[in-house]
Design a protein around this motif. Structure first.
Motif, PDB file in Angstrom:
ATOM      1  N   ASP A 286     -12.426  -7.761 -12.591  1.00  0.00           N
ATOM      2  CA  ASP A 286     -11.549  -8.185 -13.469  1.00  0.00           C
ATOM      3  C   ASP A 286     -10.655  -8.882 -14.014  1.00  0.00           C
ATOM      4  O   ASP A 286      -9.637  -8.224 -12.465  1.00  0.00           O
ATOM      5  CB  ASP A 286     -11.251  -6.996 -15.075  1.00  0.00           C
ATOM      6  CG  ASP A 286     -12.213  -6.681 -15.362  1.00  0.00           C
ATOM      7  OD1 ASP A 286     -13.619  -7.102 -15.697  1.00  0.00           O
ATOM      8  OD2 ASP A 286     -12.434  -5.508 -16.340  1.00  0.00           O
ATOM      9  N   VAL A 287      -9.402  -8.524 -14.389  1.00  0.00           N
ATOM     10  CA  VAL A 287      -7.706  -8.897 -14.382  1.00  0.00           C
ATOM     11  C   VAL A 287      -7.527  -8.688 -15.932  1.00  0.00           C
ATOM     12  O   VAL A 287      -7.475  -8.574 -16.647  1.00  0.00           O
ATOM     13  CB  VAL A 287      -7.660 -10.472 -14.581  1.00  0.00           C
ATOM     14  CG1 VAL A 287      -6.038 -10.850 -14.819  1.00  0.00           C
ATOM     15  CG2 VAL A 287      -8.415 -10.961 -13.434  1.00  0.00           C
ATOM     16  N   PHE A 288      -5.794  -8.108 -15.337  1.00  0.00           N
ATOM     17  CA  PHE A 288      -5.192  -7.763 -16.167  1.00  0.00           C
ATOM     18  C   PHE A 288      -4.015  -8.265 -15.865  1.00  0.00           C
ATOM     19  O   PHE A 288      -3.614  -8.487 -15.201  1.00  0.00           O
ATOM     20  CB  PHE A 288      -4.644  -5.873 -15.848  1.00  0.00           C
ATOM     21  CG  PHE A 288      -3.616  -5.662 -16.696  1.00  0.00           C
ATOM     22  CD1 PHE A 288      -3.773  -5.801 -17.964  1.00  0.00           C
ATOM     23  CD2 PHE A 288      -2.248  -4.374 -16.074  1.00  0.00           C
ATOM     24  CE1 PHE A 288      -2.152  -5.343 -19.245  1.00  0.00           C
ATOM     25  CE2 PHE A 288      -1.700  -4.429 -16.486  1.00  0.00           C
ATOM     26  CZ  PHE A 288      -0.447  -4.624 -18.293  1.00  0.00           C
ATOM     27  N   ASP A 289      -4.115  -9.035 -17.020  1.00  0.00           N
ATOM     28  CA  ASP A 289      -2.630  -9.909 -17.281  1.00  0.00           C
ATOM     29  C   ASP A 289      -1.608  -9.627 -17.892  1.00  0.00           C
ATOM     30  O   ASP A 289      -2.020  -9.312 -19.227  1.00  0.00           O
ATOM     31  CB  ASP A 289      -3.404 -11.428 -18.119  1.00  0.00           C
ATOM     32  CG  ASP A 289      -2.222 -12.401 -18.528  1.00  0.00           C
ATOM     33  OD1 ASP A 289      -1.420 -12.569 -17.748  1.00  0.00           O
ATOM     34  OD2 ASP A 289      -2.780 -13.805 -19.307  1.00  0.00           O
ATOM     35  N   TYR A 290      -0.288  -9.402 -17.487  1.00  0.00           N
ATOM     36  CA  TYR A 290       0.447  -8.833 -17.890  1.00  0.00           C
ATOM     37  C   TYR A 290       1.598  -9.647 -18.325  1.00  0.00           C
ATOM     38  O   TYR A 290       2.086 -10.016 -17.285  1.00  0.00           O
ATOM     39  CB  TYR A 290       0.864  -7.417 -17.258  1.00  0.00           C
ATOM     40  CG  TYR A 290       2.194  -7.052 -17.653  1.00  0.00           C
ATOM     41  CD1 TYR A 290       2.281  -5.596 -18.656  1.00  0.00           C
ATOM     42  CD2 TYR A 290       3.375  -7.544 -17.723  1.00  0.00           C
ATOM     43  CE1 TYR A 290       3.586  -5.362 -19.567  1.00  0.00           C
ATOM     44  CE2 TYR A 290       5.048  -6.348 -17.825  1.00  0.00           C
ATOM     45  CZ  TYR A 290       4.357  -5.991 -18.973  1.00  0.00           C
ATOM     46  OH  TYR A 290       5.526  -5.162 -19.505  1.00  0.00           O
ATOM     47  N   ASN A 291       2.010 -10.372 -19.256  1.00  0.00           N
ATOM     48  CA  ASN A 291       3.725 -10.999 -19.955  1.00  0.00           C
ATOM     49  C   ASN A 291       4.308 -10.029 -19.878  1.00  0.00           C
ATOM     50  O   ASN A 291       4.761  -9.495 -20.967  1.00  0.00           O
ATOM     51  CB  ASN A 291       3.392 -11.775 -20.814  1.00  0.00           C
ATOM     52  CG  ASN A 291       3.855 -12.750 -21.769  1.00  0.00           C
ATOM     53  OD1 ASN A 291       5.446 -12.889 -20.691  1.00  0.00           O
ATOM     54  ND2 ASN A 291       3.697 -13.695 -21.709  1.00  0.00           N
ATOM     55  N   TYR A 292       5.048 -10.483 -18.167  1.00  0.00           N
ATOM     56  CA  TYR A 292       6.498 -10.104 -18.727  1.00  0.00           C
ATOM     57  C   TYR A 292       7.850 -10.757 -19.106  1.00  0.00           C
ATOM     58  O   TYR A 292       9.022  -9.991 -18.714  1.00  0.00           O
ATOM     59  CB  TYR A 292       6.993  -9.679 -17.115  1.00  0.00           C
ATOM     60  CG  TYR A 292       7.626 -10.369 -16.313  1.00  0.00           C
ATOM     61  CD1 TYR A 292       8.584 -10.623 -15.849  1.00  0.00           C
ATOM     62  CD2 TYR A 292       6.283 -10.343 -15.328  1.00  0.00           C
ATOM     63  CE1 TYR A 292       9.429 -11.510 -15.095  1.00  0.00           C
ATOM     64  CE2 TYR A 292       6.867 -12.360 -14.709  1.00  0.00           C
ATOM     65  CZ  TYR A 292       8.584 -11.920 -14.354  1.00  0.00           C
ATOM     66  OH  TYR A 292       8.782 -12.707 -13.741  1.00  0.00           O
TER      67      TYR A 292
END
Length: 158
Positions: A61-67
């Motif tokens: 999986d990938v956890f895509d975090y937009n900061y």
């Protein structure tokens, strides 16, 4: 395009504000460059821990975090901090990272060498897998820093 940088600091590369790194699926970021990610993006770390606790973050999986200024792609390369990375987890998560980056409009990503070191894989095998996948995404520049070095000890020629 992929560029391997022998040594440096991914957070100091010019014109790069999106990053990726290998993670386990147990909610631990306590060693290696993961500590820098945890400290630099504490809200991301809290979300990551919750995903892991709830069983919503699995190998590949990938956890895509937009900061706000970019994205952090947390690549699920290991089941736990006690287990080793698997090349198939790396391939799945790197491919997904590129797909997400395309959707996010990201054109440059910096990442450390993943899967080797604490992950236990041979770097040359991982390097080849990442390079092969990146060839399918010529509009995204991927900068892979193979060894961490402080600013005083590194030169960036990008």
């Amino acid at each position: 395009m992929i560029k391997f940088i022998p040594q440096g600091d991914i957070f100091l590369l010019e014109n790069v504000s999106s990053y990726a790194h290998g993670c386990n699926c147990a909610g631990a970021m306590g060693k290696g460059i993961a500590i820098q990610f945890r400290n630099k993006f504490p809200a991301m770390y809290a979300e990551y821990k919750l995903l892991c606790k709830n069983g919503q973050y699995n190998p590949g999986d990938v956890f895509d975090y937009n900061y706000g200024l970019g994205h952090v792609y947390n690549l699920a390369t290991q089941e736990s901090w006690r287990t080793k990375a698997k090349i198939e987890f790396i391939q799945a998560s790197v491919l997904r990272m590129f797909e997400l980056a395309m959707a996010d409009g990201v054109t440059a990503i910096a990442m450390p060498a993943i899967g080797a070191g604490l992950g236990g894989l041979q770097w040359n095998d991982v390097k080849e897998a990442i390079a092969d996948i990146s060839m399918g995404y010529p509009d995204i520049d991927l900068f892979v820093v193979e060894k961490f070095a402080s600013l005083e000890n590194s030169l960036f020629d990008i």
